[in-house]
Design a protein around this motif. Structure first.
Motif, mmCIF file in Angstrom:
data_model
loop_
_atom_site.group_PDB
_atom_site.id
_atom_site.type_symbol
_atom_site.label_atom_id
_atom_site.label_comp_id
_atom_site.label_asym_id
_atom_site.label_seq_id
_atom_site.Cartn_x
_atom_site.Cartn_y
_atom_site.Cartn_z
ATOM 1 N N SER A 102 -24.839 -72.177 25.076
ATOM 2 C CA SER A 102 -23.243 -72.107 25.831
ATOM 3 C C SER A 102 -23.328 -70.139 25.736
ATOM 4 N N LEU A 103 -23.267 -69.059 24.681
ATOM 5 C CA LEU A 103 -22.872 -68.602 24.319
ATOM 6 C C LEU A 103 -24.647 -67.674 25.145
ATOM 7 N N PRO A 104 -25.694 -68.143 24.904
ATOM 8 C CA PRO A 104 -26.660 -66.851 25.781
ATOM 9 C C PRO A 104 -26.625 -67.250 27.093
ATOM 10 N N LEU A 105 -26.348 -68.343 27.853
ATOM 11 C CA LEU A 105 -25.737 -68.415 28.826
ATOM 12 C C LEU A 105 -25.335 -67.275 29.706
ATOM 13 N N LEU A 106 -24.051 -67.654 28.812
ATOM 14 C CA LEU A 106 -22.717 -66.640 28.783
ATOM 15 C C LEU A 106 -23.339 -64.592 29.118
ATOM 16 N N ARG A 107 -24.066 -64.815 27.778
ATOM 17 C CA ARG A 107 -24.776 -63.269 27.942
ATOM 18 C C ARG A 107 -25.515 -62.738 28.991
ATOM 19 N N SER A 108 -26.943 -63.667 30.077
ATOM 20 C CA SER A 108 -27.467 -63.976 29.902
ATOM 21 C C SER A 108 -26.742 -63.326 31.950
ATOM 22 N N THR A 109 -25.450 -63.736 31.222
ATOM 23 C CA THR A 109 -24.578 -63.248 32.932
ATOM 24 C C THR A 109 -24.489 -62.066 33.366
ATOM 25 N N PHE A 110 -24.907 -60.530 32.253
ATOM 26 C CA PHE A 110 -24.016 -59.174 32.450
ATOM 27 C C PHE A 110 -25.835 -58.700 32.541
ATOM 28 N N THR A 111 -26.743 -59.360 31.486
ATOM 29 C CA THR A 111 -27.626 -58.866 31.583
ATOM 30 C C THR A 111 -28.963 -58.985 32.416
ATOM 31 N N HIS A 112 -28.706 -60.323 33.181
ATOM 32 C CA HIS A 112 -29.399 -60.849 34.475
ATOM 33 C C HIS A 112 -29.538 -60.321 36.038
ATOM 34 N N PRO A 113 -29.603 -60.265 36.400
ATOM 35 C CA PRO A 113 -29.472 -59.964 38.158
ATOM 36 C C PRO A 113 -28.654 -61.449 38.469
ATOM 37 N N GLU A 114 -30.605 -62.148 38.069
ATOM 38 C CA GLU A 114 -30.457 -63.563 38.673
ATOM 39 C C GLU A 114 -28.751 -64.487 38.576
ATOM 40 N N ALA A 115 -28.697 -64.543 36.702
ATOM 41 C CA ALA A 115 -27.924 -65.124 35.895
ATOM 42 C C ALA A 115 -26.401 -64.612 37.671
ATOM 43 N N THR A 116 -26.562 -63.040 37.564
ATOM 44 C CA THR A 116 -25.319 -62.769 37.909
ATOM 45 C C THR A 116 -25.070 -62.920 39.147
ATOM 46 N N GLU A 117 -25.963 -63.138 39.737
ATOM 47 C CA GLU A 117 -26.056 -63.649 40.991
ATOM 48 C C GLU A 117 -25.440 -65.391 41.305
ATOM 49 N N ARG A 118 -25.809 -66.254 40.317
ATOM 50 C CA ARG A 118 -25.929 -67.537 40.364
ATOM 51 C C ARG A 118 -24.279 -67.761 39.667
ATOM 52 N N MET A 119 -23.675 -67.375 38.925
ATOM 53 C CA MET A 119 -22.282 -66.901 38.558
ATOM 54 C C MET A 119 -21.383 -66.210 39.564
ATOM 55 N N ARG A 120 -21.876 -65.454 40.248
ATOM 56 C CA ARG A 120 -21.275 -64.753 41.299
ATOM 57 C C ARG A 120 -21.154 -66.097 42.486
ATOM 58 N N ASP A 121 -22.115 -66.543 42.503
ATOM 59 C CA ASP A 121 -21.801 -68.038 43.946
ATOM 60 C C ASP A 121 -21.320 -68.802 42.960
ATOM 61 N N ALA A 122 -20.844 -69.344 42.356
ATOM 62 C CA ALA A 122 -20.308 -70.912 41.651
ATOM 63 C C ALA A 122 -18.924 -69.929 41.745
ATOM 64 N N MET A 123 -18.276 -68.690 41.130
ATOM 65 C CA MET A 123 -16.860 -68.369 41.679
ATOM 66 C C MET A 123 -16.538 -68.227 43.031
ATOM 67 N N THR A 124 -17.452 -67.891 43.372
ATOM 68 C CA THR A 124 -17.081 -67.853 45.219
ATOM 69 C C THR A 124 -16.570 -69.512 45.667
ATOM 70 N N ARG A 125 -17.384 -70.071 45.230
ATOM 71 C CA ARG A 125 -17.235 -71.644 45.896
ATOM 72 C C ARG A 125 -15.792 -71.600 44.758
ATOM 73 N N GLN A 126 -15.811 -71.729 43.816
ATOM 74 C CA GLN A 126 -14.045 -71.993 43.083
ATOM 75 C C GLN A 126 -13.773 -71.877 43.744
ATOM 76 N N VAL A 127 -13.703 -70.063 44.030
ATOM 77 C CA VAL A 127 -12.433 -69.315 44.842
ATOM 78 C C VAL A 127 -11.958 -69.927 46.501
ATOM 79 N N GLU A 128 -13.418 -70.260 47.127
ATOM 80 C CA GLU A 128 -12.966 -70.986 48.411
ATOM 81 C C GLU A 128 -12.474 -72.322 48.072
ATOM 82 N N GLN A 129 -12.669 -73.206 47.042
ATOM 83 C CA GLN A 129 -12.054 -74.658 46.923
ATOM 84 C C GLN A 129 -10.833 -74.590 46.567
ATOM 85 N N ALA A 130 -10.018 -73.345 45.359
ATOM 86 C CA ALA A 130 -8.342 -72.983 45.121
ATOM 87 C C ALA A 130 -7.631 -72.567 46.277
ATOM 88 N N SER A 131 -8.549 -71.816 46.487
ATOM 89 C CA SER A 131 -7.498 -71.314 47.718
ATOM 90 C C SER A 131 -6.966 -72.309 48.664
#
Length: 198
Positions: A102-131
């Motif tokens: 899990s930790l390498p995946l978490l670190r990659s969120t801050f260092t790899h643009p593609e990982a950041t984009e995937r995290m942003r997409d996932a969190m955006t979906r979660q925001v839409e679901q919760a709201s």
């Protein structure tokens, strides 16, 4: 309105069983961490056979992945109190002892643009679901604040290793977070069953 006499479909029974297994898994992962959680213990906690857990989730790694996120096709509870409990149970898992992968995946969120984009997409979906579930004004902003708080706490503990966060138990952290999350979901002053504490 549902007919209480009408039997559940196979798909409904499967969804309920999966939800029960995930609830038991979140509780177990949060309590003893990833390494000490067993499929057998999760099965016992959810009242099913261990083979059924494997049939639904494949292995412990996939069960953990599902326990710490809400898939885009999974419906959130439509009750803000239940949503609060779900969010706090998920953060409890994320604050527990995580698998080494899990930790390498978490670190990659801050260092790899593609990982950041995937995290942003996932969190955006979660925001839409919760709201869609939260009552009151600014539901989308409140949902984003909840996710940002939970992500920040998990990152501060597991990736940065911030002393007080690292040394506290998941129970301590979720207890202190509860009033904040309840305020943002619009359920302050209520216990986990939704009863007023006043």
């Amino acid at each position: 309105m549902e007919d209480a006499n009408q039997p559940m479909t196979r798909a409904e029974r499967r969804r309920r069983t999966e939800a029960r297994i995930l609830a038991a898994a979140r509780e177990r992962f949060a309590e003893v961490g990833y390494d000490r959680t067993t499929i057998r213990a999760v099965a016992g906690g959810s009242g099913v056979d261990p083979a059924l857990v494997m049939q639904y989730f494949g292995d412990k790694k996939e069960l953990f992945r599902r326990a710490v996120e809400v898939p885009p096709d999974e419906e959130l509870p439509d009750d803000p109190v239940q949503l609060t409990e779900l969010l706090l149970s998920i953060v409890g898992v994320k604050l527990s002892e995580l698998p080494q992968t899990s930790l390498p995946l978490l670190r990659s969120t801050f260092t790899h643009p593609e990982a950041t984009e995937r995290m942003r997409d996932a969190m955006t979906r979660q925001v839409e679901q919760a709201s869609a579930v939260l009552p009151g004004e600014e539901a989308e902003l409140r949902s984003a604040l909840i996710l940002a708080i939970l992500f920040g706490v998990s990152t501060g503990r597991n990736l940065i290793g911030l002393g007080p966060l690292r040394d506290a138990t998941p129970e301590q952290i979720t207890r202190l977070l509860r009033p904040c999350i309840e305020a943002l979901t619009g359920t302050p002053g209520r216990d986990p069953q939704g009863r007023s504490e006043a």
